[in-house]
Design a protein around this motif. Sequence first.
Motif, PDB file in Angstrom:
ATOM      1  N   TRP A 118       6.294   3.691  -4.883  1.00 37.61           N
ATOM      2  CA  TRP A 118       7.060   2.997  -5.902  1.00 37.61           C
ATOM      3  C   TRP A 118       6.100   2.469  -6.977  1.00 37.61           C
ATOM      4  O   TRP A 118       5.466   3.245  -7.660  1.00 37.61           O
TER       5      TRP A 118
ATOM      6  N   ASN B  95      18.632   6.156  -3.025  1.00 42.63           N
ATOM      7  CA  ASN B  95      18.216   4.800  -2.621  1.00 42.63           C
ATOM      8  C   ASN B  95      19.367   3.908  -2.179  1.00 42.63           C
ATOM      9  O   ASN B  95      19.290   2.684  -2.303  1.00 42.63           O
TER      10      ASN B  95
ATOM     11  N   ASP C 203      12.592   4.601   4.032  1.00 47.96           N
ATOM     12  CA  ASP C 203      11.901   5.775   3.525  1.00 47.96           C
ATOM     13  C   ASP C 203      11.292   6.481   4.725  1.00 47.96           C
ATOM     14  O   ASP C 203      11.073   5.861   5.774  1.00 47.96           O
TER      15      ASP C 203
END
Length: 938
Positions: free
Chosen positions: A204, A353, A358
Amino acid sequence: MSSDAEEKEAQIQFSVQLLFDQLSALRPSERLPPIEAVQPVSGTMSVSGSDKSVRRRVITPTSDPHNTDPLLRQRNSHLYENKPNGCERAFVEYNKIKWFWAPAFFGFWLLLYVAISIPACHRLPRPLSIKDEAKYPDRFIAERAELNLQHLVALGPRVVGSKENEMGAVKVLSGSVQKIRSGLGSANDIEVDVQVASGSYVHWTMINMYQSIQNIVVKVSPKGTNSTTYLLVNSHYDSVPGGPGAGDDGSMVATMMETLRVLAQSKQALKHPVVFLFNGAEENPLQASHAFITQHKWAKNCKALINLDSAGNGGREILFQSGPNHPWLMKSYRRAIKHPYASTMAEEMFQNNFIPSDTDFRIFRDHGAVPGLDMAYQYNGYVYHTRFDRPEIFPRGSFQNTGDNLLALVREIANSQELEDTSKHAEGHTVYFDVMGWFLVFYTETEGIILNVIVSLVAIGTCLYAFKLMASNSGIKLEKIFKRVMHTFVVQLFAVITAVTLTVFLGWFMDLVHLPMSWFTHSWLILGLYFTTFIFGLAIVPALYYHYTQHDKLPIGQRVQMLLHCHCLFLAIFTIVLTICGVRSVFVLMLSCLFYTMALIINLATKLHSKDVAWVIPHIICGVPPFVFFAYFSHGFFLTFIPMFGRFGENVNPDLVVAVFSIAVGLLTCGFIVPVLHLFRKSKTIICALLAITFVCVIIAITPMGFPYRPETSVQRFSVLHAKRTFHDADNKVRRQESGYFIMPQDRRTYSVKHDVINMTLAQKIGDDCQKEMMCGLPLYNQRWHKTRQNTLWIPASEPLLGSVPAVKVISKKQVSPSKIRYELQLSGPDHMALFIQPLNGAIMKDWSFHQAPLRLSFQPPYFIYFSWGVNGDPLKFWLELEKPKGDFKTPTFELGLGGHWTHHKEMLTPDFEKFLDSFPKYVDATAWPASYETWIY
């Protein structure tokens, strides 16, 4: 008068009376105008009074329907031709279904859900024991996998940097591999490598940096092979702080180990080698997979992937990511898999998302361009990442389910021709879903587009043809029928809007009155709270429309069909729009249209569409398969998401999200069922009874039964750090120092523990510090904490017991140009640290020794670098190069924040901190460790 004449007159009077009785039984819209006078003679007649000059047609009653007035015969033909039989008399009254059959109607659909859909969601195969091994020498043995899990979990939490992870887990797994190696069969060879690696990547907006983390890599190859294309199978053996990690991901490690044993001892040689990656740093996050795919000697030969992870403890593993752009993998899955469970919708939700997790799949895809299949457990997500993720609650049948699938899939892909050159088979995305766990439906995205468009156009065409037949059968002009269609379409659209508004309002209201997540433990409350509200809104608007237009010439049966046709048109148009937008999950709407169109074609072919009630039979029969499938699909969906709301964070209103989910599922499962309610007598009363159920469930939500949490089984989560914060000024003198409990809530109901936890009433939002201090002045652990830092709480407390706190040593400071300065630094500290860098006074970060992506992509400071180490804790050396356009280096250039975390040191918990943790209610799982945060200005 003769007796014959008297008898004839009596017969005529009886016939007239019978006709009037029949007419009075009709709906008001079907009755003829009243007849003022009837004479038992044919011809014409005069009427006294003001209408003496009016000549009226006389109706001559007769028992022969073919000798009756044509208009009367047309309007009342059902009185002669469709006399109710015994079955109709039991169910139908005045062309409507008797009201007391409504509970049976609801019960029928509920029974399908409970008896078929739910069991299909939880069905597991019979697990094989070690005793069965002699009978099935080439089968996966669930009991062996269970023993593998017990040996691994017995070590305790396996956090990166801990002895349990870096020494204990490596020893246990290496020992298991050596034991398998000693029993090696004649077909395959085994190679083992323990990788120790360092590196970094951007996760990210955070630089994720690691040093000396470990992987155990095992390659099973056919003897004498020269193949250079491998299949990679991955899972991770590390766990989160405080968590035993039985489900996540010890269960998959144990399954891989048993699969490795079967392959190694098999007499069947593989065509291509299989690499089993037991990765030791996934929770950090995803570091070990990055180390393997970017640095290991076998990585470049791995051409396909099977990734195994978990967001729960047991159940069936779901395939929720495939490819990308490699349909051959789904073909292999369909051919090999024994217990299919897969969903394109899960893939699209995960990749957008909607799911707060993840997996290593993303690392292999993004950093190694390795296509693959991503599978994970999602049942019992309540214990995921908690201390209750234990092996004793993991079902042995889950091992057998996953083991059967994995073993067959490994053999299928490892022996496939496509593995030799996967680039030749990159052909686009796929649409896939399983049907009740029985079989897999799979087709390419292009085929899905064609299918969606064809079904939608056929549905639209069939509905239009039905409208035309409705006009011809009713004697109403086609233009007027289409006018009614437009009105009905608007009514249905308004009904959907009303249902959505009511459901969303209830979700907002439950949060407003501090009753969110009342369904967290008792998920059936969602049915009573949100589904009934949605169905009420969807049904009440058409019911009122029918009430105020009850004199319409169309019978109610035809009007309900028109409503259903309009709903089909709405879904068909929506299907085409979403298909154009590239949404692959629109296959669910396509299926809904398909089965309704099938029912409509049957009704048109059999002419049942012209009947008042009989058309419902094909409609219900054809509605059963999609309902059972959608209910199965939706049950698994809620089974996955309900526990996730326990870790969605404080910013999200979970009831609002559940309301939206209920709207989508309700429209899908009940869209073609709800309109049938209008065929029942007392339909408005029946519909209002649904709202009464909602009120009852709201009352239940207020009671202790509606309290969301239960000890061990459905806990409330908190992360609690005993932290010390120290801030320095420009002269590096301490300007502020304090200690306390840093609390990170993970759901909406932080206030639930307010009156139980010590000093919780003194807790303050950290928001003010976010305006004054870099990163709110907190020892943030990872990127998720970074995103929600403004919602954290701080309670003043005594000083924590800390180890060697993170420290930065300036090795050199050099001005490399009039406007640039370079710092060489060295960081030392515990095995989990965070660096935060904030340029000051107009300084710009021009270069550094960390990953270049944040600078190249112009990330906004402060910069976040997460650093962890495994077996080697040597200091980290790094350098920074900053620029000041005016060259003024007399003022501070940057601020450096250092966060330290002792995530696996229970011995460092102070008595005060342990007392504080003990004050949490038993239904709370508090993940706790000491931490520090210190800032320096350079």
